[in-house]
Structures are given as structure tokens and as C-alpha cells.
Design a protein around this motif. Structure first.
Motif, short mmCIF file in Angstrom:
data_model
loop_
_atom_site.label_atom_id
_atom_site.label_comp_id
_atom_site.label_asym_id
_atom_site.label_seq_id
_atom_site.Cartn_x
_atom_site.Cartn_y
_atom_site.Cartn_z
N ALA A 1 28.18 39.38 49.73
CA ALA A 1 26.75 39.35 49.44
C ALA A 1 26.46 38.71 48.09
CB ALA A 1 26.17 40.76 49.47
N ASN A 2 27.49 38.70 47.22
CA ASN A 2 27.34 38.13 45.89
C ASN A 2 28.05 36.79 45.74
OD1 ASN A 2 25.94 40.24 44.06
ND2 ASN A 2 27.39 41.45 45.27
N LEU A 3 28.56 36.25 46.86
CA LEU A 3 29.28 34.97 46.84
C LEU A 3 28.33 33.83 47.18
CD1 LEU A 3 31.97 33.40 46.64
CD2 LEU A 3 32.36 33.94 49.07
N LYS A 4 28.12 32.96 46.23
CA LYS A 4 27.27 31.79 46.44
C LYS A 4 28.16 30.56 46.29
CE LYS A 4 23.84 34.72 46.32
NZ LYS A 4 23.20 35.19 47.55
N GLY A 5 28.37 29.84 47.39
CA GLY A 5 29.31 28.73 47.35
C GLY A 5 30.73 29.25 47.43
N ASP A 6 31.66 28.54 46.79
CA ASP A 6 33.08 28.88 46.89
C ASP A 6 33.61 29.59 45.64
OD1 ASP A 6 33.18 27.72 49.36
OD2 ASP A 6 33.93 25.79 48.64
N SER A 7 32.79 29.80 44.62
CA SER A 7 33.30 30.33 43.36
C SER A 7 33.40 31.85 43.36
CB SER A 7 32.41 29.88 42.19
OG SER A 7 32.86 30.49 40.99
N LEU A 8 34.62 32.35 43.49
CA LEU A 8 34.82 33.79 43.41
C LEU A 8 34.60 34.30 41.99
CD1 LEU A 8 37.87 34.58 45.72
CD2 LEU A 8 35.49 35.25 46.03
N GLN A 9 34.78 33.44 41.00
CA GLN A 9 34.56 33.89 39.62
C GLN A 9 33.08 34.18 39.39
OE1 GLN A 9 37.46 34.58 37.77
NE2 GLN A 9 38.07 34.15 39.87
N ARG B 1 28.50 38.49 39.65
CA ARG B 1 27.38 39.10 40.38
C ARG B 1 27.77 40.46 40.95
NH1 ARG B 1 26.58 33.59 42.65
NH2 ARG B 1 24.81 32.65 41.56
N PHE B 2 29.01 40.59 41.41
CA PHE B 2 29.49 41.86 41.94
C PHE B 2 29.44 42.94 40.87
CE2 PHE B 2 32.95 44.92 42.52
CZ PHE B 2 32.73 45.37 43.83
N LYS B 3 29.84 42.59 39.65
CA LYS B 3 29.80 43.57 38.56
C LYS B 3 28.38 44.03 38.30
CE LYS B 3 30.86 44.39 33.70
NZ LYS B 3 31.58 43.94 32.48
N GLN B 4 27.44 43.10 38.28
CA GLN B 4 26.04 43.47 38.07
C GLN B 4 25.55 44.39 39.19
OE1 GLN B 4 24.36 39.43 37.78
NE2 GLN B 4 23.86 39.87 35.63
N ASP B 5 25.93 44.07 40.41
CA ASP B 5 25.55 44.87 41.57
C ASP B 5 26.19 46.25 41.50
OD1 ASP B 5 24.65 45.69 44.05
OD2 ASP B 5 25.67 44.13 45.20
#
Length: 254
Positions: A124-132, A137-141
Motif C-alpha cells: 500500500a506504501n509502494l509507489k513504483g519500484d523503490s522499496l526504499q 512511507r511504511f514507517k510513517q504509516d
């Protein structure tokens, strides 16, 4: 050595260390104790989060966290009462203490209620291919209901320059296939090609000696640089070389 010799050398070392016996002294043994996907995710995230310092101490603390959650981390996260949290207040692993553990449990419950599993939360926090970027975004969530707490420091943030070593290690555990008997391969919707090496003092030192990394700091920029070098060696599974770099650094003092 030339590029082919380097790849052959690192392929050999990766195969040497990505073996079931690697688990014996590694924090990945904690999530591997479980069969239920959610148990593995929770045990994995918590064990990865405390993975710095002496490995024996990490393993002892990891097993202790599982004991405090009655050996059923998902059930504990979802169904705990306020009184169930009291025994956790005395937990300490270096700077990660009972307050941090309880905050993680509160955050994990919200994530599971909202998403069902942590892979869905990351996607849900992955936009494009960048896991970094997704880690940021995952941390903020994850800490959405606990902003400004001391516990935020325990999840690295690439957007703030962190190498996010422990989160990248957790992702390696969840994503890479389980066929070698080490990683768990539970997450099927994220490609190993998008993973980044869990960069630490050991892997960083070896990477610099092998000419894979020039940057002196072990930070987010170094992760990007090392990503580029490892993807040239294996574009589909660059993080398999984490085993080579770690093994050469820790076991062979390369």
C-alpha cells in the motif's frame, strides 16, 4: 580481480553461506520458529528491529520477546489486554525497551486490522519500484497513531539518510525464496530484484575492499551505490550477495 572473477568469487561465497546452518546463529531463526504467516511477520520485524550488537544477545532477546507474547505473537498482538502488556514493561535490549515493545505491539495491531498482513501494508506504501521509498512511507504509516514517540528511532528511514539496515534485512527474510533453507519467501507480490542489501559495518567494509562501494558512510546513499554494483552482478537477485559480504566480513574477517 576483473568483473567476471569478482562475480564468480561472490557467487561461490553466497552459495557457501546461504545454507541451513547459517540459521543456527542468526536472528532469522526467530521467525523460522513459526508456521503461521502473521507469526513469522511479527517475529521477523521485532527480531530484525533489535538486530544490532552481539548476536548471542540478539538471539536471547528475540526468544525472550516471543516468550513474553506466549509463543503466539499474532494472537497476542490482536487479542492482548492491558494487563497482558504489564510483563513486557521490563524488557530491555540495548536501547530498545519495554515501552518500545509495547508501542510496536499497538502499531502492529492497527496494521493487521487495517491490512490483514504486513506485505499488504508495504504494498500500500509502494509507489513504483523503490522499496526504499516504500520503507519511508511504511514507517510513517506504522507509527501513524504514535507520532513523536521515542520508538520511531528503531525503524530506519531512508528519506532521512538511514541505510535502514534492519528493515532491509526483514524484507530479505520475507521476500527471498525459502529453497536454500534460510530466507522465508512468504511474500510473493514483491520481487527479489527490488531488494536492497542490509548494509552494516561488516558488509560495508567488505564491499569497499572489493570495489563495490566507494562511499565511506553506511547511509542511504551508500545503499543506492551498493545496489547499483550488486545489480550488475545479478539483476534478479542482488541481495543474495548479502550472504557473501556478511560471511566474508564476520566469519572470515576479510
Amino acid at each position: 580481480m576483473d568483473s567476471k572473477e569478482l562475480k564468480d568469487f561472490l557467487d561461490t561465497k553466497a552459495d557457501q553461506y546461504e545454507q541451513p546452518q547459517f540459521v543456527r546463529d542468526d536472528p532469522i531463526q526467530i521467525p523460522r520458529m513459526f508456521q503461521l504467516r502473521q507469526d513469522c511477520e511479527i517475529a521477523g520485524l521485532l527480531s530484525a528491529t533489535i538486530s544490532w550488537g552481539n548476536r548471542k544477545s540478539i538471539l536471547k532477546s528475540g526468544h525472550r520477546m516471543m516468550e513474553l507474547m506466549d509463543g503466539s505473537p499474532y494472537d497476542f498482538v490482536i487479542n492482548h489486554s492491558k494487563s497482558d502488556l504489564k510483563p513486557l514493561t521490563g524488557f530491555v535490549h540495548r536501547t530498545f525497551n519495554g515501552v518500545d515493545l509495547i508501542t510496536f505491539i499497538h502499531c502492529l495491531k492497527r496494521m493487521y486490522v487495517q491490512y490483514g498482513n504486513l506485505e499488504a501494508a508495504l504494498l500500500a506504501n509502494l509507489k513504483g519500484d523503490s522499496l526504499q521509498t516504500a520503507i519511508h512511507r511504511f514507517k510513517q504509516d506504522f507509527f501513524y497513531e504514535h507520532p513523536g514517540t521515542r520508538t520511531l528511532k528503531h525503524l530506519g528511514d531512508p528519506a532521512k539518510g538511514s541505510a535502514a539496515k534492519r528493515t532491509n534485512m526483514f524484507l530479505r527474510w520475507m521476500v527471498r525464496p525459502a529453497d536454500k533453507g534460510v530466507d522465508l519467501g512468504l511474500w510473493k507480490n514483491i520481487s527479489s530484484a527490488h531488494l536492497s542489501c542490509p548494509l552494516d559495518v561488516h558488509s560495508g567494509r567488505v564491499a569497499r575492499k572489493l570495489g563495490l562501494l566507494d562511499r565511506k558512510q553506511n547511509d542511504a546513499k551508500a545503499v543506492i551505490e551498493l545496489d547499483h554494483s550488486l545489480r550488475e552482478l545479478d539483476a534478479m537477485d542482488p541481495v543474495r550477495y548479502d550472504f557473501a559480504l556478511f560471511g566474508l566480513g564476520v566469519f572470515e574477517k576479510f
